[in-house]
Design an enzyme around this catalytic site. Structure first.
Site, PDB file in Angstrom:
ATOM      1  N   ASP A 291       0.825  -1.200   0.000  1.00 55.54           N
ATOM      2  CA  ASP A 291       0.000   0.000   0.000  1.00 55.54           C
ATOM      3  C   ASP A 291       0.867   1.261   0.000  1.00 55.54           C
ATOM      4  O   ASP A 291       1.885   1.335   0.688  1.00 55.54           O
ATOM      5  CB  ASP A 291      -0.903  -0.010   1.242  1.00 55.54           C
ATOM      6  CG  ASP A 291      -1.778   1.208   1.333  1.00 55.54           C
ATOM      7  OD1 ASP A 291      -2.647   1.376   0.463  1.00 55.54           O
ATOM      8  OD2 ASP A 291      -1.573   2.012   2.264  1.00 55.54           O
ATOM      9  N   GLU A 333       0.857  -0.626  -5.195  1.00 53.57           N
ATOM     10  CA  GLU A 333      -0.210   0.359  -5.330  1.00 53.57           C
ATOM     11  C   GLU A 333       0.435   1.717  -5.583  1.00 53.57           C
ATOM     12  O   GLU A 333       0.945   2.366  -4.667  1.00 53.57           O
ATOM     13  CB  GLU A 333      -1.078   0.414  -4.062  1.00 53.57           C
ATOM     14  CG  GLU A 333      -2.332   1.238  -4.252  1.00 53.57           C
ATOM     15  CD  GLU A 333      -2.510   2.354  -3.231  1.00 53.57           C
ATOM     16  OE1 GLU A 333      -3.536   3.058  -3.304  1.00 53.57           O
ATOM     17  OE2 GLU A 333      -1.624   2.535  -2.376  1.00 53.57           O
TER      18      GLU A 333
END
Length: 668
Positions: A291, A333
């Protein structure tokens, strides 16, 4: 007594047989252990020089590097036999995740099935969706009300109690693996929750733990950072630092005040986070989504985005994975413009992430829906198609997050579209205010000063299913035929048209067909396969009301899922239409990621043509982004083609594509 076993009593004979079995198993285990150690040393040896060089370049700390290597070997030894077997198989078939049978689905565990055991009970449904890769949205321990949807982790080795336990996670991954379903999870590297043990101890003034974050006793250095570091959420969480009155310090909080940025300049942070990474991989996770990866290295007088040290860290993560658990993939991401996304693949010789999100293509797709003009999308696809085949994108229409309009505004400006006014048009269009739109949705994090905003809504609502259903009194989720049976009155820009629901369903299916035609792995957002619309009940929850992203994070409607084989319903029409496409994609090898891919000029702004070729098989996809029938003459009209869905033969000079329609055509 004779030593002959026939003279032994049954009990003694059984004990001896068991002892012999144990000896055989122990011999196997010893051999596997020896082979495993040899295999581990070989893997480590392939990376040792580069790994040590990168670590020492970043940290110049030999003892911490030695500690990391010791722990890596321990995690390898603790890795279960079935996971090691999967590692071996995937090492032998390195393109295992690049094949045409791959199809993903992402969902929040509680919204989808209550908890992890509930997800396990729904694996039959997941298989009906032709899905073999599930992304479990954040499930690690967090604090209710201060979680940012689970992205503020307070314990990397504990599951949220409402969702289950680590044992439940292993039980779920085991069940998935038996069905050849791969499991993905989020690994939040940039920050921890303020309730993480490190943060609590830092807040109490323990220097060892303060050094794992960015603590400052005055605003002098934070003020210098603020001069060059952009704000992620300028309206809902302005600034990049939070003052802690009880601690008498500022702490860096790039996202929200309860998410404290980790200091990766401290090797202890990197090591400990890698131990968490390997611990989770050993629970049976196949794909780990990193992330907010561009943010993880902070440097004064920079933007603190995409710095070279980030790539060093991701490259080391890739090597750690290839040494300890080579069957595990890294999914990055990176929600940024294309030129900043592609570097996270690394190079073919020194790879970083295995996969990245195709975020710019996703945003450009919805731009194309709003403008009925495929030119920018064609250019974006040409860029992606020109990249090495080793680079694998995850393709999607919608996900858990908002849509940011990160488009190629240089190209749009040359076409007369200025950035601010075009963003305004897109947000107005998808709220249903402009461009004869049938979409419904809401803005997220709108900034009245810059005019910037992001958009929230489900695929079905953005395609017009919500609007058509509300005008029919069905809520967009029930009878698909009602629009025709009642005349389908639709008011868009003051005009009445028939068949609003049918058009909305066609647009929805066409967009999925176009997504399936792209190279990479298509991923569905749970509920899209049955046409779930926006869920406005989030406004009734004080913990969610301020975050419009919950609009498209509604609970799975299992009553709709019961109608997937009823062709008279929206759910049935969508599910069966998508299923036909998914099964075709699985059958046809030309949809694999190593196929040649290109776009074809159609001479019609509303029609996109995509080509694929592999092993003598050529396929063209034609997609009409307009609500009107369009006729095109293709430059590649090289003989008859067969409609892959109907089996009918079609000539390409000319060919008419119905409103919001598409064709998959295979050359005879």
């Amino acid at each position: 007594m004779s030593g002959n076993g026939h003279n032994l009593t049954p009990g003694v004979r059984m004990m001896e047989e068991e002892t012999e079995l144990e000896r055989v198993e122990n011999m196997k285990s010893d051999k596997q252990g020896t082979d495993g150690q040899k295999r581990y040393r070989e893997r480590f040896g392939r990376h040792a020089d580069e790994f040590r060089w990168l670590y020492m370049e970043l940290y110049d700390n030999g003892s911490m590097f030695a500690e990391l290597c010791d722990h890596m070997e321990r995690f390898y030894a603790e890795r279960k036999a079935d996971l090691k077997s999967a590692d071996l198989e995937r090492e032998a078939h390195k393109d295992w995740y690049k094949q045409n049978h791959m199809l993903g689905m992402m969902f929040y565990i509680d919204n989808f099935a209550g908890n992890m055991q509930g997800v396990k009970s729904r694996l039959d449904y997941i298989e009906k969706c032709n899905v073999n890769y599930i992304h479990l949205m954040p499930f690690l321990d967090t604090t209710e009300g201060r979680s940012d949807g689970g992205y503020a982790v307070s314990d990397f080795r504990k599951v949220q109690e409402k969702l289950g336990t680590m044992e439940d996670l292993e039980d779920l991954t085991d069940a998935c693996h038996k069905r050849e379903i791969y499991v993905c999870m989020d690994f939040v590297m940039n920050h921890t929750s303020e309730d993480h043990e490190w943060a609590r101890r830092a807040r109490r003034g323990e220097g060892e733990y303060m050094s794992r974050y960015f603590f400052y006793d005055s605003d002098e250095i934070p003020g210098q950072y603020e001069k060059t570091v952009p704000q992620v959420f300028p309206t809902t969480a302005p600034g990049n630092f939070t003052w802690l009155p009880d601690a008498g310090h500022y702490v860096m909080t790039t996202f929200y005040p309860y998410q404290w940025d980790l200091n990766y300049r401290n090797p202890r942070v990197f090591n400990e986070m890698m131990y968490n990474f390997l611990y989770l991989a050993n629970r049976g996770i196949d794909i780990i989504r990193i992330d907010a990866v561009p943010y993880i290295w902070k440097e004064l007088h920079t933007s603190c985005r995409n710095l070279k040290q980030v790539h060093t860290i991701v490259r080391m993560m890739r090597m750690i994975s290839e040494i300890v658990c080579p069957g595990v993939l890294l999914l990055g991401e990176v929600v940024m413009e294309p030129e900043k996304v592609v570097p996270y693949f690394g190079t073919v010789e020194k790879p970083e992430c295995h996969m990245l999100y195709n975020v710019t293509t996703m945003a450009t797709t919805w731009h194309t829906v709003a403008t009925r003009d495929v030119r920018l999308l064609k250019k974006q696809l040409d860029i992606v198609n020109s990249l090495p085949k080793e680079y694998i994108f995850l393709n999607y229409l919608r996900c858990h997050d908002d849509i940011g309009w990160g488009l190629d505004y240089g190209t749009l400006l040359a076409e007369g579209m200025e950035e601010r006014s075009h963003k305004q048009y897109l947000n107005d269009y998808f709220q249903g205010y402009a461009g004869a739109s049938n979409s419904r949705g809401e803005l997220y994090n709108a900034d009245p000063v810059t005019g910037d905003a992001r958009f929230c809504g489900t695929t079905a609502s953005m395609c017009g299913i919500e609007k058509a259903g509300s005008e029919q009194g069905t809520g967009g989720a029930e009878r698909a035929g009602d629009g025709q049976e009642t005349g389908g009155a639709e008011r868009a820009g003051g005009n009445q048209t028939a068949g609003a629901m049918e058009k909305a369903i066609r647009l929805d299916i066409m967009l999925h067909a176009y997504m399936f035609m792209q190279s990479g792995i298509p991923v569905l957002y749970s509920g899209d396969e049955i046409g779930q619309i926006n869920d406005y009940t989030y406004k009734e929850d004080p913990g969610k009301a301020a975050d419009s992203r919950y609009l498209h994070r509604g609970r799975m409607d299992w009553t709709l899922a019961e109608k997937i084989w009823d062709s008279s319903t929206v759910a049935g029409k969508l599910f069966q239409g998508l299923s036909q496409l998914e099964q075709l994609r699985k059958r046809e090898k030309v949809f694999a990621s190593n196929a040649d891919a290109w776009t074809v000029e159609t001479g019609e702004r509303a029609v996109l043509c995509m080509g694929r070729y592999l092993e003598g098989v050529k396929v063209l996809g034609l997609f009409n982004f307009s609500e009107y029938d369009k006729e095109v003459v293709l430059s590649q009209a090289d003989g008859p083609y067969v409609d892959m869905l109907s089996g009918e033969e079609r000539e390409l000079i000319p060919i008419v594509i119905p409103a919001y329609g598409f064709y998959y055509l295979k050359k005879k």
